[in-house]
Design a protein around this motif. Structure first.
Motif, short mmCIF file in Angstrom:
data_model
loop_
_atom_site.label_atom_id
_atom_site.label_comp_id
_atom_site.label_asym_id
_atom_site.label_seq_id
_atom_site.Cartn_x
_atom_site.Cartn_y
_atom_site.Cartn_z
N VAL A 38 63.27 21.26 35.57
CA VAL A 38 63.70 19.88 36.10
C VAL A 38 63.42 18.92 35.09
O VAL A 38 62.33 18.96 34.56
N ARG A 39 64.26 18.03 34.92
CA ARG A 39 64.01 17.08 34.02
C ARG A 39 64.12 15.69 34.67
O ARG A 39 65.07 15.25 35.17
N PRO A 40 63.05 15.01 35.21
CA PRO A 40 62.90 14.05 36.27
C PRO A 40 63.30 12.79 35.46
O PRO A 40 63.20 12.51 34.07
N THR A 41 63.66 11.63 36.18
CA THR A 41 63.71 10.20 35.65
C THR A 41 62.62 9.37 36.24
O THR A 41 62.50 9.24 37.34
N TRP A 42 61.97 9.15 35.23
CA TRP A 42 60.62 8.15 35.49
C TRP A 42 60.95 6.78 35.51
O TRP A 42 61.37 6.42 34.31
N ARG A 61 57.44 10.33 28.49
CA ARG A 61 58.71 10.47 27.52
C ARG A 61 58.97 12.05 27.18
O ARG A 61 60.16 12.28 27.32
N ARG A 62 58.20 12.74 27.08
CA ARG A 62 58.29 14.21 26.66
C ARG A 62 58.96 14.90 27.75
O ARG A 62 59.93 15.76 27.39
N LEU A 66 63.44 8.00 30.81
CA LEU A 66 62.61 7.06 31.13
C LEU A 66 63.66 5.61 31.64
O LEU A 66 64.57 5.54 31.17
N GLY A 67 63.08 5.05 32.67
CA GLY A 67 63.88 3.85 33.15
C GLY A 67 62.77 2.81 33.62
O GLY A 67 61.67 3.08 33.57
N THR A 68 63.23 1.81 34.26
CA THR A 68 62.55 0.79 34.70
C THR A 68 62.67 0.68 36.40
O THR A 68 63.68 0.94 36.98
N CYS A 69 61.50 -0.01 37.14
CA CYS A 69 61.62 -0.37 38.35
C CYS A 69 61.29 -1.96 38.44
O CYS A 69 59.96 -2.05 38.02
N LEU A 70 62.12 -2.64 38.92
CA LEU A 70 61.77 -4.18 39.08
C LEU A 70 60.96 -4.76 40.37
O LEU A 70 61.58 -4.37 41.34
N GLN A 111 59.35 -2.67 23.89
CA GLN A 111 58.35 -2.82 23.13
C GLN A 111 57.37 -1.55 23.15
O GLN A 111 56.93 -1.14 22.19
N THR A 112 57.38 -0.94 24.17
CA THR A 112 56.53 0.33 24.69
C THR A 112 57.25 1.53 23.88
O THR A 112 56.43 2.28 23.44
N PHE A 113 58.49 1.65 24.19
CA PHE A 113 59.04 2.90 23.85
C PHE A 113 60.07 2.92 22.71
O PHE A 113 60.57 3.95 22.22
N GLY A 114 60.25 1.65 22.23
CA GLY A 114 61.17 1.49 21.16
C GLY A 114 62.67 1.60 21.11
O GLY A 114 63.41 1.85 20.00
N HIS A 115 63.24 1.64 22.29
CA HIS A 115 64.54 1.54 22.72
C HIS A 115 64.86 1.05 24.02
O HIS A 115 63.90 0.73 24.67
#
Length: 274
Positions: A38-42, A61-62, A66-70, A111-115
């Motif tokens: 399973v490849r989750p979305t964090w 990341r591995r 990856l995404g964001t939560c406001l 800044q944290t992940f480079g993309h």
């Protein structure tokens, strides 16, 4: 599998002291997902990106996307009157504040992940038109905030009771309707605990949750999310199978990181809960 990664909240309340003990649970879930393919979305909030250990961020990341939560109460910039100990959704704050906070959140991710991030979730299903339009401006492609058949959060205009059950491109002013936004909405899976015809499902969705209408609806059928803390495995499988049998093209199981470690959430105080 969409996981909101956030700070600890051991008594269900935001603490002035930010802690991330729950990230040990994130690591365990990551290994479990790897084992089962399973490849989750964090979906990370601002404090996690700023203060989590580099090896913890690298593991997420591995092992997934990856995404964001406001989460407005922990995302700068803050105004002098803002209550930073009261959780609110983006739909409950001014549009200008949403724009400023999402800009900072997106910059922090870059800044944290480079993309730049492409996935997002608003807490408590609190996505509105202003937040959707801000997501567009920053190049997001997917949002996963909607909860079909359920009312939106208190104090916000979001109402998902009549929203589609399948992924859709939303209206920029009213995200619960179809429209022309390029940000694909992938809703959280909400399934009724009994088989009811489509016409009845949407009729029942219009009934409010409180008072006599809510009590009557619960006697007929209830919309339930895939929640491992509220339902056992048998009930979760039954909901999932019912969704698949109705032809819904995807299942979206949402988790919160603070419920993945004992004592980091009021809903998961013991190891048995986790």
């Amino acid at each position: 599998l969409t996981v909101t990664v956030e700070s600890d909240r051991p008594r269900g309340q935001v603490s002035a002291r930010t802690a991330f003990e729950n990230l040990a649970g994130v690591a365990r879930l990551g290994r479990l997902c790897e084992r089962f393919g399973v490849r989750p979305t964090w979906l990370l909030n601002w404090p996690v990106m700023r203060h989590a250990a580099p090896e913890q961020l690298d593991a997420m990341r591995r092992l997934g996307e990856l995404g964001t939560c406001l989460q407005p109460w922990v995302t700068p910039p803050f105004n002098s009157n803002e209550d930073r100990l009261r959780p609110v959704c983006p739909a409950a704050i001014p549009a200008a504040a949403v724009a400023d906070k999402l800009a900072e959140l997106t910059a922090c991710f870059e800044q944290t992940f480079g993309h730049r991030p492409t996935a997002h979730r608003a807490p408590s299903a609190g996505l509105d038109g202003a937040t959707l339009q801000a997501l567009e401006r920053h190049g997001y492609l997917v949002d996963s905030s909607a909860t079909p058949h359920l009312e939106g959060p208190a104090g916000a205009l979001a109402d998902w009771r009549q929203a589609p059950e399948v992924p859709w491109f939303p209206d920029r002013q009213a995200p619960a309707r179809r429209g022309n936004s390029p940000v694909l909405q992938v809703p959280v899976t909400i399934e009724w605990d009994r088989s009811v015809p489509a016409v009845a499902r949407f009729a029942l969705s219009r009934w409010p949750d409180d008072g006599l209408p809510g009590k009557l609806r619960r006697q007929v059928a209830r919309p339930r999310r895939l929640d491992p803390l509220a339902l056992d495995a048998k009930a979760l499988r039954a909901l999932a199978l019912r969704t698949v049998e109705r032809g819904i093209p995807c299942l979206n199981l949402p988790l919160r990181s603070r419920e993945l470690a004992a004592g980091c959430s009021s809903r998961a105080m013991k190891a048995d809960d986790v």
